[in-house]
Design a protein around this motif. Structure first.
Motif, mmCIF file in Angstrom:
data_model
loop_
_atom_site.group_PDB
_atom_site.id
_atom_site.type_symbol
_atom_site.label_atom_id
_atom_site.label_comp_id
_atom_site.label_asym_id
_atom_site.label_seq_id
_atom_site.Cartn_x
_atom_site.Cartn_y
_atom_site.Cartn_z
ATOM 1 N N LEU C 97 0.859 -1.183 0.000
ATOM 2 C CA LEU C 97 0.000 0.000 0.000
ATOM 3 C C LEU C 97 0.901 1.241 0.000
ATOM 4 C CD1 LEU C 97 -2.809 -0.883 2.596
ATOM 5 C CD2 LEU C 97 -2.847 -1.148 0.125
ATOM 6 N N THR C 98 0.366 2.335 -0.526
ATOM 7 C CA THR C 98 1.140 3.571 -0.497
ATOM 8 C C THR C 98 1.147 4.104 0.931
ATOM 9 O OG1 THR C 98 -0.766 4.976 -0.894
ATOM 10 C CG2 THR C 98 0.361 4.126 -2.830
ATOM 11 N N ASP C 126 7.516 11.117 -0.010
ATOM 12 C CA ASP C 126 6.391 11.213 -0.942
ATOM 13 C C ASP C 126 5.306 10.250 -0.483
ATOM 14 O OD1 ASP C 126 4.627 11.062 -2.997
ATOM 15 O OD2 ASP C 126 6.116 10.616 -4.550
ATOM 16 N N GLY C 128 2.799 9.227 -1.941
ATOM 17 C CA GLY C 128 2.204 8.416 -2.994
ATOM 18 C C GLY C 128 2.993 7.148 -3.301
ATOM 19 N N VAL C 129 4.174 6.961 -2.711
ATOM 20 C CA VAL C 129 4.968 5.773 -3.048
ATOM 21 C C VAL C 129 4.527 4.582 -2.202
ATOM 22 C CG1 VAL C 129 6.997 7.068 -3.750
ATOM 23 C CG2 VAL C 129 6.779 6.301 -1.386
ATOM 24 N N LEU C 130 4.739 3.403 -2.735
ATOM 25 C CA LEU C 130 4.497 2.185 -1.962
ATOM 26 C C LEU C 130 5.530 2.127 -0.847
ATOM 27 C CD1 LEU C 130 3.967 -0.480 -4.786
ATOM 28 C CD2 LEU C 130 2.245 0.796 -3.535
#
Lengths: 328, 314, 498
Positions: C97-98, C126, C128-130
């Motif tokens: 998951l992000t 960030d 938004g990264v996994l």
């Protein structure tokens, strides 16, 4: 559409990177459709309809399998459950009118839900590996299907069958396709972005971390099987619609084919990775292959060989790609 | 507590007791049913399953699974039978070669290309079945026939009640049981099932072990197919296909864990016997097919649950 | 001192796993606004206590009271609601998951997490990264920020500093310490006495699942803590070992056993050259992520270098698999014991694993010779074999000994030890360093990376300091005290030189 629900600011390259496999599957579907038209120039609305009819039960079986595999399990009862709901619906709907048929369909859905929850509860409470539990349960549900209908029979009102067999909107948009889109949009889309959906991915990705994050792991596992039961029941109803009868052995093909479909669709059997859109396209690709063989004048028995080879190649390429990514 | 401890350390004893219990049930239902002849029939039916489940055991010990065992058995038997006119030995060797070849491909995909065993072997199962159907339509000119000595192997008896197939099964069983415990290869199967990455760090070339293992599984499947063809004295396109799920069931009932690299073939043997006796109990009870299936599933589930509960620590 | 009413009061908590007693009778009392250390040797029951407090495990007996009220904590979610928030050794983040999805999963306010992250000096993450793509220090701080954002009454930190570079460790202490003012408390688990004495108000010491004392470390009670942790007998042994000066092998010029030339791998390992001679222990000092992981992986054949050479006994080699490295005499003891061990298998099978690795050893095992070799290795390392049927039942220290014993049984020329004492109690640490010296005295070469800089002079002859994937300094161990190494490891020496 699924992508849009992930509420993060998007950078296109990342989108392509993360959903590369799904995009590839749709490209492959497009390519096989173009290939089909090329070898069979008269391919038209009728063929599209029969493609959608053939792919519908497989796509739903794949959907059922996807939910459980994402949660880190496997469900070998998908086929037998489809058979149970198929024969149940066909037996109850024989000589009934359309309205009663719809009511019966709702009851069958509830039953699928309960059956899935039952499977899931056994998996959780027995602590026996899921592959073993669902293997044993596949015998049980297979037997139940035979109890309900010993041999192919039953029926369904024509209007009910037409829910899948007609093309109401336009000759080029078969109802089967609409039905599939509606089902996935109504059941999966709201779930995917919800906290329950995240929990589903979480327990498939790292069960210990999910537990520590406060996820009720046993409950979510049971819910995954329940949802699988719902999709399998819809699949069973779809079989009733597309074939017009109930057949106790109709489901046997769909358990393992469903697994093959989701793998081609980019769902990792290790859990936690993948989505619903890839498997849907994969179901159409795998249904198109035998049709193309007939168009090419090749014995359809080669279909199985080619399907097998496609699967083997896909997993090998997937494994190799994973190997390349690792810096080892 | 101590009883539980004993069972934890000797699961095979519990399994044997269960088997005896089932035999007791059989005798209770139909007094006089348990005879040397009954023993002969039971072993005759258990032998192909037991040999087929041997390969499955080896593969499951390493955390894998082979869904192509039944199809390979069918293909080996059919190809042997359809080539019987070229000479018995050649036919048998051809049949075994099918098993080795499919096992090798499975092994290559899983060991070298890192494909998931479940899906890799499922794909190969489709290839084998489809290929066999095509082969039967285009390449088979004579009626398939099972060589005489294969029939003897699968259905014959020595000393009045000892099935010939036991004379094949027993040495295979001894080699596997002892091999798992006392050879480096056997040790590595458990090690890989436990932690393949750790094996790599310790210098084990895991892919070699997997490749050999899946090939062995293919060979064992082919042998089982030949024995089964001998038992039934015919080979058709669906010969062993119903055996896939029972092999997994036999391994699981026998106590081999899918996840942790523990278990042994001796458990699988008892597991195969339990399944066979169970089948004959249900047949004796005249249970209709659906009821039989449901009971079959429920009992596998019950055994597996009891097993897990007894063996787990907490 | 007047007794403040405790915020958290744990009394006679017990927990057993089958025959193994993890907690016998643990007591713990934490006041509001206190940073409270939880200390003990490996297997003393610290982690079990934390897991019970945070609802991961259910206790067999005893009580937990929060603000005077007895609570039953049946799940992690319930612990959270009760105001108990843990940060475990393994970050509780879902890899697939992000970051943002992880926060939504736990219902954590995103803005609060951002605020805490920037206070911890990590505002660059960030969301938004996994999380699978984040480096371990970022993961730990993210986990910490998430815990802080829930504004817990009691924050439990399990070895939070173990994988953090020194500058981030200070940051964490700063941020967490400020919570004292709000009357919030912290339970801090660490093996590092120095940290505990600087940072904590009081310390509870566990031994064999039992609370053996509560000390105020600020008053220079380090020796007392060690005594309590080790128990009466073991403490004497440890002190005696500490007084013995390490044996120095002669570091005169000899032919090199291992020579690394301009090695480069990935973005972390830029250009590293050094030699290791027979009988020499070479230390590697570096902050987190300066290329030491890649260096050890290349030497052990786990990954291939992008450029450069590895020479063994003067011969150029190319390792495509750990097997090749092992044949060349280079063997690895990885930091994470579970990476090397077969958890469900016996001590004997674990130690004998390299013996059966070669294709030519796939046949029958010579049980007698195997048993002899394994027994020798077990005796040499003094492995406690009471729970030998399954390695997972051993304590962390004994597990680490098993992963070293394996190579004693199999034989080697160069031992590559990557942080072998991470998360290990003092007694076992000393045993490992004594063993390292003995091996060197017998002619083996050892390359040793440790994240605890103070331990380097204990065992090494020379130290190479890595910074930014390059060797920035080579020092004889006797001048390599902690502050010198720390300066060098931050690249300060390199700047001064250039």
């Amino acid at each position: 559409m699924v992508v849009g629900r992930v509420a993060i600011p998007f950078v296109p390259p990342r989108l392509v990177r993360r959903h590369g496999w799904t995009i590839g599957v749709y490209a492959l579907l497009l390519a096989s459709l173009i290939f089909t038209v090329a070898i069979h120039p008269t391919y038209g609305a009728f063929d599209i309809k029969s493609l959608a009819l053939g792919a519908l039960p497989l796509a739903l079986a794949a959907a059922a399998q996807t939910v459980v595999v994402l949660s880190g399990g496997i469900d070998l009862t998908v086929g037998p459950l489809m058979a149970v709901t198929n024969v149940l619906a066909a037996r109850a709907m024989l000589h009934s009118n359309f309205r009663d048929a719809l009511l019966i369909a709702v009851l069958v859905l509830i039953l699928g839900c309960a059956a899935g929850a039952f499977n899931g509860s056994i998996v959780v409470f027995s602590r026996v590996p899921d592959i073993v539990v669902t293997l044993a349960m596949s015998f049980v549900w297979g037997g139940v299907a035979l109890l309900i209908l010993e041999k192919p029979g039953g029926g369904a009102p024509l209007d009910f069958q037409n829910l899948a067999q007609e093309a109401t909107l336009s000759p080029w948009v078969p109802n089967a396709l609409v039905l599939l889109i509606v089902v996935v949009a109504a059941v999966w889309m709201p779930l995917r972005g919800s906290r329950l959906g995240l929990a589903l991915y979480a327990i498939g990705s790292d069960r210990t971390a999910a537990h520590a994050s406060g996820v009720n792991v046993p409950l979510v596992r049971i819910l995954a099987y329940t949802l699988s039961g719902v999709f399998a029941a819809i699949g069973g109803l779809a079989l009733t619609m597309t074939t017009g009868i109930g057949s106790p052995l109709s489901g046997s093909f769909y358990t393992l084919s469903g697994v093959a479909t989701i793998v081609l669709g980019g769902v990792s059997l290790a859990g936690g990775k993948g989505g619903m859109l890839g498997p849907m396209a994969a179901a159409f690709i795998l249904t198109l292959i035998p049709a193309d063989l007939i168009f090419l004048g090749i014995d359809p028995n080669y279909g199985q060989v080619i399907q097998g080879i496609v699967i083997v190649l896909v997993v090998m390429v997937g494994g190799l790609a994973a190997l390349r990514r690792k810096p080892a | 507590m101590t009883v539980r401890r004993y069972f934890q350390e000797h699961p095979i004893v519990v399994l044997s007791l269960l088997l005896l219990l089932l035999v007791g049930v059989l005798e209770a239902i139909r007094p006089g049913a348990v005879t040397p002849n009954w023993f002969r029939t039971t072993v005759l039916f258990a032998a192909p399953l037991g040999i087929l489940a041997a390969g499955q055991t080896l593969v499951m010990l390493t955390g894998g699974i082979d869904l192509s065992v039944a199809n390979v058995a069918t293909a080996a038997a059919y190809i042997m039978a359809s080539n019987a006119r070229h000479g018995d030995l050649q036919a048998v060797l051809l049949g075994l070669a099918v098993g080795v070849a499919v096992g090798l491909v499975n092994g290559l995909g899983i060991a070298v290309f890192q494909a998931q065993p479940l899906i890799m072997t499922l794909g190969m199962a489709l290839v084998v079945t489809g290929g066999l159907t095509v082969y039967s339509q285009f390449a088979v000119t004579s009626v398939p026939s099972v060589p005489g000595f294969i029939h003897t192997l699968g259905a014959g008896t020595v000393l009045g009640f000892v099935p010939v197939s036991l004379l094949l099964w027993a040495p295979i069983a001894v080699i596997i049981v002892v091999g798992l415990r006392r050879t480096g290869f056997g040790r590595l199967l458990y090690a890989i099932g436990d932690n393949a990455a750790a094996c790599r760090l310790a210098g084990v070339r895991v892919w070699q072990v997997r490749l050999v293992n899946y090939t062995l599984c293919g060979l064992l499947s082919a042998i089982a197919g030949l024995v089964l063809a001998g038992t039934i004295n015919t080979a058709d396109l669906g010969l062993a296909n119903t055996f896939l799920l029972p092999t997994v069931a036999a391994v699981v009932i026998g106590g081999t864990s899918i996840f942790s690299g523990s278990g042994n073939y001796s458990g699988t043997i008892i597991g195969a016997m339990i399944l066979t006796v169970l089948n004959s109990v249900l047949t004796l009870l005249d249970a209709p097919e659906p009821i039989k299936q449901i009971l079959y599933g429920a009992i596998i589930l019950l055994l597996a649950t009891a097993y897990t509960r007894v063996l787990s620590d907490t | 001192m007047s007794e403040l009413s405790p915020l958290l009061e744990v009394s006679s908590l017990s927990k057993r796993f089958g025959p193994v007693i993890a907690l016998r009778s643990a007591d713990l009392s934490v006041r509001p606004g206190e940073v409270h250390a939880l200390m003990g040797a490996n297997g003393a029951g610290k982690s079990t206590l934390v897991k019970v407090l945070t609802g991961v495990l259910r206790p067999d007996g005893g009580t937990i009271a929060l603000r005077g009220k007895i609570r039953v904590i049946a799940s992690p979610a319930e612990a959270r609601r009760a105001g108990l928030m843990p940060v475990y050794q393994d970050p509780a983040l879902i890899p697939d998951l992000t970051v943002l999805q992880n926060l939504r999963l736990t219902g954590t306010p995103v803005e609060a997490v951002r605020r805490w992250l920037s206070e911890l000096g990590m505002s660059g993450i960030d969301f938004g990264v996994l999380t699978r793509d984040l480096p371990p220090p970022s993961l730990r701080l993210l986990d910490l920020a998430r815990a802080l954002a829930a504004e817990p009454d009691v924050l439990l930190l399990d070895e939070i500093t173990a994988a953090l570079p020194a500058d981030l460790t200070t940051r964490v202490f700063d941020v967490v310490g400020r919570r004292r003012a709000e009357g919030r408390s912290v339970i801090f688990i660490s093996h590092r006495l120095a940290e505990v004495s600087v940072f904590c108000d009081r310390a509870t010491v566990l031994r064999d699942g039992e609370t053996v004392g509560v000390v105020e470390p600020a008053r220079g009670a380090e020796a007392k803590i060690v005594d309590l942790m080790l128990g009466p007998v073991a403490a004497d042994v440890a002190r005696a070992e500490a007084q013995r000066a390490p044996i120095r092998s002669g570091d005169g010029p000899g032919k090199s056993r291992l020579e690394v030339k301009n090695l480069r791998a990935g973005s972390m390992l830029q250009d590293v050259s050094f030699t290791v001679r027979p009988g020499e222990v070479v230390g590697v000092a570096a902050l987190e992520g300066q290329g030491q992981g890649e260096l050890f992986d290349c030497l052990a054949g786990v990954r291939k270098p992008d450029a450069g050479q590895i020479l063994v006994e003067g011969r150029a080699t190319s390792f495509r698999h750990p097997y090749d490295a092992i044949r060349a005499g280079l063997v690895l003891v990885p930091a994470d014991r579970m990476q090397a061990l077969l958890r469900q298998r016996s001590v004997r099978e674990n130690i004998a694993l390299p013996l059966v690795s070669r294709l030519t050893r796939w046949g029958l095992i010579n049980v007698r010779s195997e048993r002899r070799r394994v027994k020798q290795a077990i005796e040499r390392l003094q492995i406690d074999t009471r729970a030998q049927a399954q390695v997972r039942r051993l304590s962390g220290g004994n597990q680490q000994k098993v992963s070293i014993a394996r190579w004693l049984a199999a034989g080697f020329q160069t031992l590559l030890c990557f942080d072998p004492t991470r998360g290990i109690d003092i007694g076992t640490k000393r045993q490992i360093y004594v063993l390292v010296r003995e091996l060197a005295a017998a002619g083996s070469s050892i390359l040793l990376f440790t994240s605890e800089l103070a331990e380097i002079p204990l065992a090494c002859d020379r130290v190479i300091v890595l910074f930014g994937g390059r060797v920035v300094q080579v020092l004889p161990a006797n001048v390599a005290d902690e502050s010198t190494l720390l300066r060098a490891a931050h690249g300060l020496a390199a700047e001064a030189a250039s």
